[in-house]
Enzyme design. Structure first.
Site, PDB file in Angstrom:
ATOM      1  N   TYR A 145       0.839  -1.211   0.000  1.00 34.81           N
ATOM      2  CA  TYR A 145       0.000   0.000   0.000  1.00 34.81           C
ATOM      3  C   TYR A 145       0.874   1.262   0.000  1.00 34.81           C
ATOM      4  O   TYR A 145       0.618   2.209  -0.756  1.00 34.81           O
ATOM      5  CB  TYR A 145      -0.928  -0.015   1.224  1.00 34.81           C
ATOM      6  CG  TYR A 145      -1.799   1.215   1.318  1.00 34.81           C
ATOM      7  CD1 TYR A 145      -2.844   1.419   0.426  1.00 34.81           C
ATOM      8  CD2 TYR A 145      -1.559   2.182   2.286  1.00 34.81           C
ATOM      9  CE1 TYR A 145      -3.640   2.559   0.500  1.00 34.81           C
ATOM     10  CE2 TYR A 145      -2.348   3.325   2.369  1.00 34.81           C
ATOM     11  CZ  TYR A 145      -3.389   3.506   1.471  1.00 34.81           C
ATOM     12  OH  TYR A 145      -4.162   4.637   1.544  1.00 34.81           O
ATOM     13  N   THR A 180     -13.448   6.108   7.774  1.00 33.73           N
ATOM     14  CA  THR A 180     -14.272   5.787   6.592  1.00 33.73           C
ATOM     15  C   THR A 180     -14.605   4.296   6.633  1.00 33.73           C
ATOM     16  O   THR A 180     -14.017   3.534   7.412  1.00 33.73           O
ATOM     17  CB  THR A 180     -13.518   6.068   5.272  1.00 33.73           C
ATOM     18  OG1 THR A 180     -12.452   5.115   5.158  1.00 33.73           O
ATOM     19  CG2 THR A 180     -12.963   7.476   5.198  1.00 33.73           C
TER      20      THR A 180
HETATM   21  N1  LIG Z   1      -9.289   5.965   4.992  1.00 36.04           N
HETATM   22  C1  LIG Z   1      -8.027   6.272   5.247  1.00 36.04           C
HETATM   23  O1  LIG Z   1      -7.539   6.196   6.383  1.00 36.04           O
HETATM   24  C2  LIG Z   1      -7.149   6.789   4.131  1.00 36.04           C
HETATM   25  C3  LIG Z   1      -5.919   7.376   4.491  1.00 36.04           C
HETATM   26  C4  LIG Z   1      -5.077   7.848   3.493  1.00 36.04           C
HETATM   27  C5  LIG Z   1      -5.462   7.746   2.160  1.00 36.04           C
HETATM   28  N2  LIG Z   1      -6.661   7.177   1.835  1.00 36.04           N
HETATM   29  C6  LIG Z   1      -6.994   7.081   0.419  1.00 36.04           C
HETATM   30  O2  LIG Z   1      -8.227   7.728   0.181  1.00 36.04           O
HETATM   31  C7  LIG Z   1      -8.891   7.086  -0.909  1.00 36.04           C
HETATM   32  C8  LIG Z   1     -10.321   6.772  -0.499  1.00 36.04           C
HETATM   33  O3  LIG Z   1     -10.292   5.932   0.649  1.00 36.04           O
HETATM   34  P1  LIG Z   1     -11.600   5.733   1.551  1.00 36.04           P
HETATM   35  O4  LIG Z   1     -11.137   5.576   2.943  1.00 36.04           O
HETATM   36  O5  LIG Z   1     -12.618   6.745   1.211  1.00 36.04           O
HETATM   37  O6  LIG Z   1     -12.049   4.261   1.035  1.00 36.04           O
HETATM   38  P2  LIG Z   1     -13.508   3.638   0.752  1.00 36.04           P
HETATM   39  O7  LIG Z   1     -13.242   2.176   0.631  1.00 36.04           O
HETATM   40  O8  LIG Z   1     -14.493   4.129   1.739  1.00 36.04           O
HETATM   41  O9  LIG Z   1     -13.868   4.230  -0.684  1.00 36.04           O
HETATM   42  C9  LIG Z   1     -13.136   3.857  -1.816  1.00 36.04           C
HETATM   43  C10 LIG Z   1     -14.083   3.820  -3.000  1.00 36.04           C
HETATM   44  O10 LIG Z   1     -13.290   3.485  -4.161  1.00 36.04           O
HETATM   45  C11 LIG Z   1     -14.057   2.581  -4.933  1.00 36.04           C
HETATM   46  N3  LIG Z   1     -13.185   1.782  -5.772  1.00 36.04           N
HETATM   47  C12 LIG Z   1     -12.311   0.821  -5.396  1.00 36.04           C
HETATM   48  N4  LIG Z   1     -11.736   0.265  -6.464  1.00 36.04           N
HETATM   49  C13 LIG Z   1     -12.262   0.888  -7.548  1.00 36.04           C
HETATM   50  C14 LIG Z   1     -12.069   0.742  -8.938  1.00 36.04           C
HETATM   51  N5  LIG Z   1     -11.260  -0.192  -9.448  1.00 36.04           N
HETATM   52  N6  LIG Z   1     -12.744   1.571  -9.767  1.00 36.04           N
HETATM   53  C15 LIG Z   1     -13.601   2.494  -9.271  1.00 36.04           C
HETATM   54  N7  LIG Z   1     -13.832   2.668  -7.960  1.00 36.04           N
HETATM   55  C16 LIG Z   1     -13.176   1.856  -7.115  1.00 36.04           C
HETATM   56  C17 LIG Z   1     -14.811   1.727  -3.924  1.00 36.04           C
HETATM   57  O11 LIG Z   1     -15.936   1.099  -4.527  1.00 36.04           O
HETATM   58  C18 LIG Z   1     -15.177   2.747  -2.869  1.00 36.04           C
HETATM   59  O12 LIG Z   1     -16.442   3.314  -3.133  1.00 36.04           O
HETATM   60  C19 LIG Z   1      -8.058   5.851  -1.277  1.00 36.04           C
HETATM   61  O13 LIG Z   1      -7.254   6.166  -2.399  1.00 36.04           O
HETATM   62  C20 LIG Z   1      -7.179   5.649  -0.045  1.00 36.04           C
HETATM   63  O14 LIG Z   1      -5.953   5.030  -0.368  1.00 36.04           O
HETATM   64  C21 LIG Z   1      -7.514   6.695   2.799  1.00 36.04           C
END
Ligand SMILES: NC(=O)c1ccc[n+]([C@@H]2O[C@H](COP(=O)([O-])OP(=O)(O)OC[C@H]3O[C@@H](n4cnc5c(N)ncnc54)[C@H](O)[C@@H]3O)[C@@H](O)[C@H]2O)c1
Length: 252
Positions: A145, A180
């Site tokens: 990741y 989330t």
């Molecule tokens: N939640 C955290 O702590 C955190 C921290 C740092 C970065 N992020 C980043 O933020 C972004 C969103 O994370 P989140 O926590 O909202 O996650 P989440 O799982 O709540 O939402 C992610 C969304 O992406 C969609 N998705 C996944 N694969 C896909 C694909 N191939 N095509 C289209 N859509 C797709 C999923 O269906 C989901 O709706 C990610 O890139 C994650 O790496 C999250």
């Protein structure tokens, strides 16, 4: 004034978590929104929900055309779609390395490529990518990741350099641990979810998880006309995790 009034924002991963919160924040700021997702059913009311896989170039081309037709163009792309990977470097097989890099890194490139013809026609073109604290801090159990998010950070800078002459700004946000559904899923897979949640909260100097709306506010700022002088940056929204060195708390 939000600085995004009248703009059109496309948000990948717009059906959940940070992407969904971005959609809400853009709508509240007077922008129009298209939420692209494998499952966009959770997109906020008022957003155009479009099914698209960021691993599929043709689907992204169709989705961008659908968004632009419905809303009269595209000004902003937010790349929030992403998937998790857990474990040290030997934990994930080649198939998982390819899958996670394909979605988290190549997915950003694919969606950007598909959106660029529309962004080039905008007077306020901007891309905001979702990187992570994992790009710049060594976190345990996050080898694959972290590699993917380090690549997103580097890609952000390279894209910003290539596009600055065309007036398109490219930035990323680097969240800490955000409350989330993603984190809820991670917690549901550990032995002591409440204890692990408390440890993740304590890892951030603010003592709590970041709210998705707090990340969305940073994304909206970087997308806005107010940030017209900002490109090639990574904005941490991490509860102080990247910048602060607090004295250790005495053990109870
Ligand atoms: N939640 C955290 O702590 C955190 C921290 C740092 C970065 N992020 C980043 O933020 C972004 C969103 O994370 P989140 O926590 O909202 O996650 P989440 O799982 O709540 O939402 C992610 C969304 O992406 C969609 N998705 C996944 N694969 C896909 C694909 N191939 N095509 C289209 N859509 C797709 C999923 O269906 C989901 O709706 C990610 O890139 C994650 O790496 C999250």
């Amino acid at each position: 004034m939000s600085g995004v009034e009248g703009l059109v924002a496309v948000v990948t991963g717009g059906g959940s978590g940070i992407g969904r919160a971005c959609g809400e924040a853009f709508l509240a700021g007077g922008a129009r929104v298209a939420a692209l997702d494998l499952d966009p059913s959770g997109a906020p009311a008022g957003a155009l929900a479009v099914v698209a896989d960021v691993a599929d170039s043709a689907a992204l081309d169709r989705a961008m055309a659908t968004a632009a037709d419905a809303h009269g163009g595209i000004d902003v792309l937010v790349n929030s779609a992403g998937i998790s990977a857990v474990g040290p470097v030997e934990a994930n097989g080649d198939d998982e390395w390819q899958r996670v890099l394909d979605v988290n890194v190549v997915g950003v490139a694919r969606a950007s490529r598909a959106a660029l013809p529309y962004l080039r026609r905008s007077a306020a073109g901007a891309i905001v990518n979702l990187s992570s604290i994992a790009a710049t801090a060594g976190l345990v159990q996050r080898a694959l990741y972290s590699a993917s998010k380090g690549a997103v950070h580097a890609l952000t800078l390279a894209m910003a350099a290539d596009l600055v002459g065309e007036g398109i700004r490219v930035n990323c946000v680097a969240p800490g641990t955000v409350d989330t559904p993603w984190v809820a899923r991670l917690l549901s897979n550990v032995e002591d979810p409440a204890g692990e949640k408390a440890r993740l909260a304590a890892r951030q100097p603010t003592g709590r998880l970041v709210a998705a709306a707090e990340v969305a506010a940073a994304v909206v700022y970087l997308s806005s006309r107010s940030a017209g002088g900002v490109t090639g940056t990574a904005l941490p929204v991490d509860g102080g995790m990247s910048g602060l060195r607090l004295p250790p708390r005495p053990r109870a």
